[in-house]
Design an enzyme around this catalytic site. Sequence first.
Site, mmCIF file in Angstrom:
data_model
loop_
_atom_site.group_PDB
_atom_site.id
_atom_site.type_symbol
_atom_site.label_atom_id
_atom_site.label_comp_id
_atom_site.label_asym_id
_atom_site.label_seq_id
_atom_site.Cartn_x
_atom_site.Cartn_y
_atom_site.Cartn_z
ATOM 1 N N ASP A 184 54.530 71.113 53.816
ATOM 2 C CA ASP A 184 54.205 70.767 52.427
ATOM 3 C C ASP A 184 53.248 69.576 52.372
ATOM 4 O O ASP A 184 52.814 69.058 53.409
ATOM 5 C CB ASP A 184 55.525 70.501 51.674
ATOM 6 C CG ASP A 184 55.488 70.966 50.232
ATOM 7 O OD1 ASP A 184 54.392 71.025 49.646
ATOM 8 O OD2 ASP A 184 56.569 71.254 49.675
ATOM 9 N N ASP A 239 53.168 75.738 42.470
ATOM 10 C CA ASP A 239 54.430 76.472 42.616
ATOM 11 C C ASP A 239 54.560 77.574 41.567
ATOM 12 O O ASP A 239 54.323 77.350 40.382
ATOM 13 C CB ASP A 239 55.622 75.518 42.457
ATOM 14 C CG ASP A 239 55.764 74.592 43.653
ATOM 15 O OD1 ASP A 239 54.885 74.614 44.540
ATOM 16 O OD2 ASP A 239 56.754 73.847 43.689
#
Length: 681
Positions: A184, A239
């Site tokens: 990430d 997301d």
Amino acid sequence: MRHPHTRHTRTSRRRIVGALTAGLLCTAGLAAPSAIAAPAPAPAAGSTTPALADGLALTPPMGFNNWNSTHCRAEFNESMVKGIADLFVEKGLKDAGYRYVNLDDCWALPNRDADGRLVPDPARFPDGIKAVADYVHSKGLKLGIYTSAGTKTCDGAGFPGALGHEYSDARQFADWGVDYLKYDNCNNQGVDAKSRYTTMRDALKATGRPIVYSICEWGENKPWEWAADVGHLWRTTGDISDNWGSMLGNLKKNLPLAPYAGPGHWNDPDMLEVGNGGMTDTEYRSHFSLWSIMAAPLLIGSDLRKATPATFDILDNKEVIAVDQDPLGKQGTVLSSTGGRWVVAKEMKDGSRAVALFNENGTAQHISTTAEAVGLPGARAYTLRDLWRHSSYNTAGTISATVPAHGTVLLRVSADRAWATHPPAVELGVDGSPLMEAGKAATLTSVVTDWGRTPAARVSVSLTGPDGWALRATSRRTAAVLPTGRSLSTRWSVTAPQGTPTGSYDLTVRASYRSPAGQRAEEVLPLTVSVVVPPPSGTSGLGDLPWLSTVNGWGPVERNTSNGESAAGDGHPITIGGVVYAKGLGVHADSTVEYYTGRACETVSADVGVDDEKGANGTVAFEIWADGTKVASTGVLTNAMPAQPLTADVTGAQVVRLVVTDGGDGIDSDHADWADAKLSC
Ligand code: GLA
């Protein structure tokens, strides 16, 4: 939420879509979709870096990741992970190709141990990660893990990231038996992305263990331009969340990047939401079809221990999975997208083409292309394999369907010799307005068209609806034979009984026919019609009238207050440029509010602008539509501007649509007011 920089909070975001999802061809109003993003320029020949030549991820990774269903909640633990691995085997998902069982954020303790090593959270993983990996491996599956290319991961609780610990963390993962790393981007301290992601690539390589490497920097640094020899897949979007608007947004960002995908280096529009409950099964089938035709990673994001049979049916559709996993490794490209009617085609290794006819609209749409346009010119006839119905048809070359609202018809088209063994491809469509007043006859027209090389024989069409409705054919509803390219049009008189409450009602049109060899085939088209009431004569406040449907960027549309972003009734007095209005509509871009005007009204007027309650990021533009025509609009209005009067002539319109767009800069702070909005009839 968790991200310290640039990204929006997503926890409270809700795109509210109102009741009306009429299922007829869009003749009357009803939210038009936004336009397609332009295709990205193809990478210039020789300018891209080669893929990692390690033989991993030669087709898009398939598996599971807990994040979309659990986020950081306690139910993410060892027993869940093992339960998913068990179900992969028991439910045949392993046989369908799903391999990776991946842990997302929150698996570790917030602090490293005295030796700088990562410590699995003993409450979630009492036996450690190695034991989970061993279990997953014992089932013939693979284990994935997560960390961030920053000092901490993305969850607000602050779990350790790998920046500065790349080699030791990679070593630890390899020692545990990890097969996949999602890396990430939070808390990255502003260090150059390419260098951070490359360091972890080298650290993974140094372990000697084959580990699929998933770059998750949300597309912020255009990884498609530099990451083909860094990772096996890279996120291209923010997301995803479990709603139609989010899925669509990620789709539209990912589609233009087709030239950059290939074996060992894939575009990743984020994990699947199929089965999480925020979309209909039709919408989930579209999501799964579109991810597959984009050769996207297929990472199941729902808790399979609670999944419905319908969810398993979608995730386990092997004909659709074969599109995703085709060894040629091409991402499908957009052939057309007018009016939210998308045609996406993907070249397959066997020379066939996968073709998605995707309908972004809230009404059924006719979507059409040809074998030639998808790259298969010249044959006398083709086989069309319908990958959701699992049946085959022949076509003379037209590839066409009337696709239900938010649906996708996914086909595999081949120029094979077997075409003559299949019945002809027949399209069933409907024309006419889906809006009707109780007790008044409305007219719909069904159209059955033979696109096959062979004729359709003994064609017969029927219409069914709720008990008590009068549904009557007023013209021919059978045809002895329909040759290639010919249609049977049937007019229907439809009457909802007097006193039918306003709202949506389901009708079904069916067409049955036979192939020359006598095989029976059927087409079914679900329709939704709305029973409406005519507006009162005289002048009414739009904040007080019933609407037909609403779409809103945040929370529901508010009557006579501003938009409050979450629940109905949480707005404030409408205020623009210091002026307070008692009446109107409070919306949030992107927004559409529709009213049934039944050809009885003349004028819509309002004072429009950005509500004072938000800061400088609030920029919007207003539009008024009379059926399919834009009849009034503003330019971009900012929070600093006073209200602007807007008046539109809506004479003769069946439906009036009030639209607010984001002014071109995203929907941040876009509280838009239709102050003192009035309708005169
Ligand atoms: C980021 C990622 C998500 C998820 C969370 C975990 O938002 O993009 O996919 O991994 O972090 O905190």
